[in-house]
Design a protein around this motif. Structure first.
Motif, PDB file in Angstrom:
ATOM      1  N   ASP A  83      90.117   2.546  35.700  1.00 23.54           N
ATOM      2  CA  ASP A  83      88.987   1.622  35.783  1.00 23.54           C
ATOM      3  C   ASP A  83      87.747   2.118  35.056  1.00 23.54           C
ATOM      4  N   SER A  84      87.525   3.431  35.017  1.00 21.55           N
ATOM      5  CA  SER A  84      86.366   3.924  34.270  1.00 21.55           C
ATOM      6  C   SER A  84      86.579   3.718  32.774  1.00 21.55           C
ATOM      7  N   VAL A  85      87.744   4.084  32.290  1.00 21.12           N
ATOM      8  CA  VAL A  85      88.052   3.883  30.874  1.00 21.12           C
ATOM      9  C   VAL A  85      88.090   2.385  30.563  1.00 21.12           C
ATOM     10  N   GLY A  86      88.690   1.617  31.468  1.00 16.82           N
ATOM     11  CA  GLY A  86      88.785   0.176  31.255  1.00 16.82           C
ATOM     12  C   GLY A  86      87.436  -0.501  31.220  1.00 16.82           C
ATOM     13  N   LEU A  87      86.528  -0.097  32.105  1.00 16.58           N
ATOM     14  CA  LEU A  87      85.193  -0.687  32.113  1.00 16.58           C
ATOM     15  C   LEU A  87      84.468  -0.367  30.811  1.00 16.58           C
ATOM     16  N   ALA A  88      84.573   0.862  30.360  1.00 16.70           N
ATOM     17  CA  ALA A  88      83.938   1.245  29.098  1.00 16.70           C
ATOM     18  C   ALA A  88      84.494   0.401  27.946  1.00 16.70           C
ATOM     19  N   GLU A  89      85.793   0.214  27.934  1.00 14.42           N
ATOM     20  CA  GLU A  89      86.413  -0.607  26.884  1.00 14.42           C
ATOM     21  C   GLU A  89      85.958  -2.063  26.987  1.00 14.42           C
ATOM     22  N   ASP A  90      85.850  -2.560  28.208  1.00  9.39           N
ATOM     23  CA  ASP A  90      85.376  -3.936  28.411  1.00  9.39           C
ATOM     24  C   ASP A  90      83.963  -4.110  27.841  1.00  9.39           C
ATOM     25  N   LEU A  91      83.107  -3.134  28.112  1.00 14.89           N
ATOM     26  CA  LEU A  91      81.728  -3.212  27.635  1.00 14.89           C
ATOM     27  C   LEU A  91      81.665  -3.128  26.111  1.00 14.89           C
ATOM     28  N   LEU A  92      82.464  -2.259  25.534  1.00  8.55           N
ATOM     29  CA  LEU A  92      82.485  -2.152  24.074  1.00  8.55           C
ATOM     30  C   LEU A  92      82.934  -3.467  23.432  1.00  8.55           C
ATOM     31  N   ALA A  93      83.821  -4.168  24.116  1.00  8.13           N
ATOM     32  CA  ALA A  93      84.303  -5.448  23.591  1.00  8.13           C
ATOM     33  C   ALA A  93      83.256  -6.549  23.736  1.00  8.13           C
ATOM     34  N   PRO A  96      77.863  -6.396  21.187  1.00 13.55           N
ATOM     35  CA  PRO A  96      77.983  -6.298  19.728  1.00 13.55           C
ATOM     36  C   PRO A  96      77.509  -4.950  19.207  1.00 13.55           C
ATOM     37  N   GLY A  97      78.083  -4.533  18.126  1.00 12.04           N
ATOM     38  CA  GLY A  97      77.710  -3.262  17.519  1.00 12.04           C
ATOM     39  C   GLY A  97      78.728  -2.855  16.480  1.00 12.04           C
ATOM     40  N   THR A  98      78.386  -1.881  15.684  1.00 11.09           N
ATOM     41  CA  THR A  98      79.278  -1.410  14.638  1.00 11.09           C
ATOM     42  C   THR A  98      79.434   0.098  14.733  1.00 11.09           C
ATOM     43  N   GLY A  99      80.444   0.620  14.036  1.00 15.69           N
ATOM     44  CA  GLY A  99      80.665   2.059  13.996  1.00 15.69           C
ATOM     45  C   GLY A  99      81.247   2.584  15.288  1.00 15.69           C
ATOM     46  N   GLU A 100      81.300   3.880  15.381  1.00 16.10           N
ATOM     47  CA  GLU A 100      81.867   4.530  16.557  1.00 16.10           C
ATOM     48  C   GLU A 100      80.837   4.528  17.685  1.00 16.10           C
ATOM     49  N   VAL A 257      70.983  -7.063  17.218  1.00 18.54           N
ATOM     50  CA  VAL A 257      71.983  -6.140  17.738  1.00 18.54           C
ATOM     51  C   VAL A 257      71.290  -4.795  17.937  1.00 18.54           C
ATOM     52  N   PRO A 258      70.834  -4.498  19.157  1.00 15.98           N
ATOM     53  CA  PRO A 258      70.108  -3.248  19.415  1.00 15.98           C
ATOM     54  C   PRO A 258      71.002  -2.031  19.195  1.00 15.98           C
ATOM     55  N   ASP A 259      70.362  -0.883  19.031  1.00 17.99           N
ATOM     56  CA  ASP A 259      71.133   0.357  18.870  1.00 17.99           C
ATOM     57  C   ASP A 259      71.784   0.758  20.183  1.00 17.99           C
ATOM     58  N   ALA A 275      75.267   1.250  33.051  1.00 17.14           N
ATOM     59  CA  ALA A 275      75.914   1.657  31.804  1.00 17.14           C
ATOM     60  C   ALA A 275      74.909   1.640  30.667  1.00 17.14           C
ATOM     61  N   ALA A 276      75.176   2.472  29.680  1.00 16.55           N
ATOM     62  CA  ALA A 276      74.457   2.438  28.408  1.00 16.55           C
ATOM     63  C   ALA A 276      75.516   2.415  27.316  1.00 16.55           C
ATOM     64  N   VAL A 277      75.360   1.494  26.377  1.00 21.52           N
ATOM     65  CA  VAL A 277      76.310   1.350  25.282  1.00 21.52           C
ATOM     66  C   VAL A 277      75.579   1.624  23.981  1.00 21.52           C
ATOM     67  N   GLY A 278      76.093   2.571  23.190  1.00 24.66           N
ATOM     68  CA  GLY A 278      75.409   2.899  21.951  1.00 24.66           C
ATOM     69  C   GLY A 278      76.231   3.798  21.057  1.00 24.66           C
ATOM     70  N   PRO A 279      75.660   4.228  19.940  1.00 21.92           N
ATOM     71  CA  PRO A 279      76.385   5.043  18.965  1.00 21.92           C
ATOM     72  C   PRO A 279      76.848   6.375  19.549  1.00 21.92           C
ATOM     73  N   ALA A 280      78.030   6.788  19.134  1.00 21.12           N
ATOM     74  CA  ALA A 280      78.543   8.091  19.565  1.00 21.12           C
ATOM     75  C   ALA A 280      77.583   9.204  19.165  1.00 21.12           C
ATOM     76  N   ALA A 281      76.938   9.048  18.013  1.00 25.32           N
ATOM     77  CA  ALA A 281      76.014  10.079  17.534  1.00 25.32           C
ATOM     78  C   ALA A 281      74.850  10.286  18.490  1.00 25.32           C
TER      79      ALA A 281
END
Length: 435
Positions: A83-93, A96-100, A257-259, A275-281
């Motif tokens: 569920d933790s991995v799944g939630l993260a994947e759900d949010l990434l889907a 909106p955003g680009t890159g890793e 599309v915010p960072d 949650a916070a969704v953003g660039p891997a960097a």
């Protein structure tokens, strides 16, 4: 005072209380709360939007029950689970955003914003945060220090923060809304050009500062400035996002599309989740820099997945737009009722609505009236709070029906009329300080 409220006063720390009337609840269903004496209250706050799917939503009940029965541990700190991995994947889907990109999972919007701010400082090597006057981003750490509401109340500002004026079309500082936007952007550009800015954090709708809806295009122009100077923009969607404004994301209104995007409240369906969704960097380094033992736990993340799935499958963003329009029209239709001259403005998007109460002779804010109105609304059968001193913040569950929207406007209209007529005990109201 009832026994339950007396027990609360004797046991629960005052530093975590924000009370507007002696609200006692023992259960809830849909958009309704039930008091110990069996009285039903129409919930027009959704616990500051945290109960965004209403109370006892079957999708959340099923998900949480499953997770509790067979929980694989109590967090994602040193282990992974579906569920933790799944939630993260759900949010990434959904975001909106680009890159890793990566997802931080936490317990509240406060920690999500704090982590995002600290991550930007670390990644950029810069310290200064651009934030906004009367903003709210959290009650801990850097997030608290860049929250204008807390600074207004006497909390120390973060030493490396700069507060910009948030454009307010109803109360423009520089004459009109466009002049406000121009002044804000000019000041932002000046600071961004200095080269010391780690990030800018902004609410697409200023919630706790008075449910202020900025002029169309403001967020886009602000984002363009940030991009021009290579400065990350953090969009705080904790309170106003995930369907509430009639779009899935509040920033969708301006097509940006915010960072980094931060979430909380409704995401957990009433449970602590953010949650916070953003660039891997930005969110990958340094390792182990934001540790909460039970963050990403199976129960909360299962709830989060159910919430996201329900918002999408039930098209709750579209529903918020439709029912929100009904509620807004009904509130504006109070114009001919007693006390209507105290309604200075009705504004909002979707089911994020602000009703501003004013002195009819001067147009000044009327915080005393706001306190009396929310108290009277509670007596009449509705739960609503005020923000910004004098603005009723109307943020009911996303499942509110059109009939409930009409009833909500009727209750609020009566509450305003009664408060103006002096039917509310001022001494009793004064016991509940609110903000």
């Amino acid at each position: 005072m009832s026994t339950l409220y007396a027990r609360d006063e004797a046991a629960i720390a005052g530093i975590e209380k924000l009370r507007f009337f002696p609200l006692e609840v023992v259960s809830g269903h849909g958009s309704t709360l039930l008091t110990p004496d069996g009285r039903e209250l129409l919930d027009l706050s959704a616990t500051w939007t945290a109960s965004g799917l209403g109370h006892g939503h079957p999708a959340v009940v099923e998900a949480v029950s499953r997770a509790v029965r067979d929980a694989p541990g109590a967090g994602g700190l040193s282990a992974v689970h579906p569920d933790s991995v799944g939630l993260a994947e759900d949010l990434l889907a959904l975001v909106p955003g680009t890159g890793e990109r990566r997802v931080y999972l936490g317990h509240a919007g406060s920690d999500a914003n704090d982590v995002a701010l600290r991550a930007c400082r670390h990644a950029t090597g810069k310290s200064t945060v651009l934030a906004f006057e009367h903003s709210y981003h959290g009650g801990v750490g850097v997030a608290m220090g860049v929250s204008g509401v807390h600074v207004d109340a006497g909390a120390p500002a973060d030493p490396h923060s700069v507060f910009l004026p948030y454009p307010n079309p109803f109360r423009p500082t520089y004459g009109d809304a466009e002049a406000d936007v121009a002044a804000c952007l000019a000041l932002a550009a000046e600071h961004l050009a200095g080269g010391s800015i780690a990030c800018l954090i902004v609410e697409p709708i200023l919630s706790d500062g008075g449910l202020v809806v900025p002029p169309d295009g403001f967020l886009a122009r602000l984002h363009e400035l940030c991009r021009a100077h290579g400065v990350p923009m953090i969009c705080d969607e904790v309170k106003m996002g995930l369907g509430r404004p009639g779009t899935l994301h509040a920033f969708d209104h301006d097509g940006v599309v915010p960072d980094i995007v931060t979430f909380g409240k409704v995401l957990g369906g009433g449970l602590p989740l953010s949650a916070a969704v953003g660039p891997a960097a930005l969110l990958d380094e340094p390792p182990a820099a934001a540790l909460l033992t039970t963050a990403g736990n199976p129960v909360c993340t299962a709830a989060g997945r159910a919430v996201l799935a329900t918002i999408v499958a039930d098209e709750l963003a579209d529903r918020a737009a439709i029912v929100g329009a009904v509620l807004t029209e009904a509130l504006r239709g109070l114009g001919g009722s007693p006390g209507a001259d105290r309604i200075g403005d009705v504004r909002g998007r979707g089911l994020a609505i602000g009703l501003e109460l004013v002195d009819p002779t001067t147009g000044d804010k009327d915080p005393r009236l706001a306190a009396s109105v929310v108290y009277r609304a509670w007596e009449l059968g509705a739960v609503v709070y005020y923000v910004g001193g004098n603005v009723l913040e109307i943020t009911p569950p996303l499942i509110l029906t059109e009939a409930e929207a009409v009833r909500a406007a009727e209750i609020l209209g009566q509450a305003i009329a009664d408060a103006v007529a002096g039917k509310v005990d001022a001494e009793e109201v004064a016991r509940y300080a609110g903000w």
